[in-house]
Design a protein around this motif. Sequence first.
Motif, PDB file in Angstrom:
ATOM      1  N   ALA A 142       7.163  12.326 -33.709  1.00 19.35           N
ATOM      2  CA  ALA A 142       7.441  11.219 -34.621  1.00 19.35           C
ATOM      3  C   ALA A 142       8.425  11.591 -35.721  1.00 19.35           C
ATOM      4  N   VAL A 143       8.700  12.877 -35.909  1.00 18.09           N
ATOM      5  CA  VAL A 143       9.577  13.306 -37.004  1.00 18.09           C
ATOM      6  C   VAL A 143      10.944  12.631 -36.953  1.00 18.09           C
ATOM      7  N   PRO A 144      11.620  12.542 -35.788  1.00 17.67           N
ATOM      8  CA  PRO A 144      12.928  11.863 -35.744  1.00 17.67           C
ATOM      9  C   PRO A 144      12.869  10.396 -36.156  1.00 17.67           C
ATOM     10  N   ARG A 145      11.701   9.757 -36.077  1.00 13.49           N
ATOM     11  CA  ARG A 145      11.592   8.362 -36.516  1.00 13.49           C
ATOM     12  C   ARG A 145      11.879   8.212 -38.002  1.00 13.49           C
ATOM     13  N   LEU A 146      11.712   9.297 -38.744  1.00  9.17           N
ATOM     14  CA  LEU A 146      12.044   9.278 -40.169  1.00  9.17           C
ATOM     15  C   LEU A 146      13.470   9.764 -40.427  1.00  9.17           C
ATOM     16  N   GLY A 147      14.209  10.029 -39.356  1.00  8.96           N
ATOM     17  CA  GLY A 147      15.562  10.553 -39.505  1.00  8.96           C
ATOM     18  C   GLY A 147      15.591  12.000 -39.949  1.00  8.96           C
ATOM     19  N   LEU A 148      14.527  12.739 -39.621  1.00 11.76           N
ATOM     20  CA  LEU A 148      14.412  14.127 -40.049  1.00 11.76           C
ATOM     21  C   LEU A 148      14.371  15.070 -38.852  1.00 11.76           C
ATOM     22  N   ARG A 149      14.590  16.355 -39.132  1.00 14.18           N
ATOM     23  CA  ARG A 149      14.430  17.417 -38.141  1.00 14.18           C
ATOM     24  C   ARG A 149      13.256  18.290 -38.557  1.00 14.18           C
ATOM     25  N   ALA A 150      12.822  19.144 -37.646  1.00 11.67           N
ATOM     26  CA  ALA A 150      11.672  20.003 -37.930  1.00 11.67           C
ATOM     27  C   ALA A 150      11.933  20.872 -39.162  1.00 11.67           C
ATOM     28  N   ASP A 151      13.141  21.458 -39.251  1.00  5.98           N
ATOM     29  CA  ASP A 151      13.422  22.335 -40.395  1.00  5.98           C
ATOM     30  C   ASP A 151      13.475  21.551 -41.700  1.00  5.98           C
TER      31      ASP A 151
END
Length: 335
Positions: free
Chosen positions: A71-80
């Motif tokens: 779900a992280v990419p749904r916020l426009g973010l990456r793991a790092d």
Amino acid sequence: MPRTLSDGPTAREAPAVRAAGPSALPLTAYRTAIALDDPVVRPTPTPTDASPGQLDAYVRTALNLLSTDAAVPRLGLRADTLRDLADADATTARRVLRALLTVRPPGPLSADAHDAVDAVLDLERRLRTTVDVRQLPTVAEEFPGSTHQAAEHLTLWRGDITTLAVDAIVNAANSALLGCFQPLHPCVDNAIHSAAGPRLRDDCHTVITLQGASEPTGTAKITRGHHLPAAHVLHTVGPVIHGRPAPDDAEALAAAYRACLDLAAEVESIRTLAFCSVSTGVFGYPRSEAAPLALRTVSDWLVDHPGRLDRVVLNVFEPEDESVYRRALSETPTG
């Protein structure tokens, strides 16, 4: 807590379900599947003396464990990036965690991540001040001389419904029944799911999957409350209004209130129940018309089912909503 706690928007990112059939799924068809009668298990012990500093540490742990979640990419973010945000200030880190859980579709987390999220939510619950519904004044006590029927079993209260220590609260849901998927959206659907945690969305997904259809307007489902002080959540779909309400809309709104009361009555442990203001937010039902309708419907049900519920709270969040109910209480005679 956001200023507006009203109906959630249509869950645009929720998994699609087909249109509802002629009848909704009865409680007997999903009660066991969601372990409705089992106590909520909190697998991760948290310190006896809760503190904001401990909460911050739990939030950072949860964000790090969730950094690889799909779900992280749904916020426009990456793991790092998410791991970097875990080291941001406490307020930012908590907002990011809440947003991530809001956009995350139903489905299991890893055991470690579930434990970490549970620890955050359990500690948040213990840090919040809860309100014992049985300590709130009844309409009969707050409005001396009131002739409103069922006044001894009704309470009008303004505040955050997620802080009520009550057997069940009512959530103004959308037809997908999975909560609001808009990060930090100021609706009651989002507030309830955020406080209860992702297990609530998983339960709702189980119910709606068994039903095989979206939730019809004017019906209700029930789940456990998980990390809420309320033991259960009743999810109901009120009518969406464009313009002025028609008679059918009024009946649909009344049906939503009755469905919650009828369903609560099927669960023996429920003696106290708190309603939010169904359909009066983005669903567009005028407050001035919804309040007296809700009062009539709840009062009529209590009169028709004597002794079944000890207390029903009509919960509002904004001062203007409270004013509408106070006006309705002063104007509505006994039935």
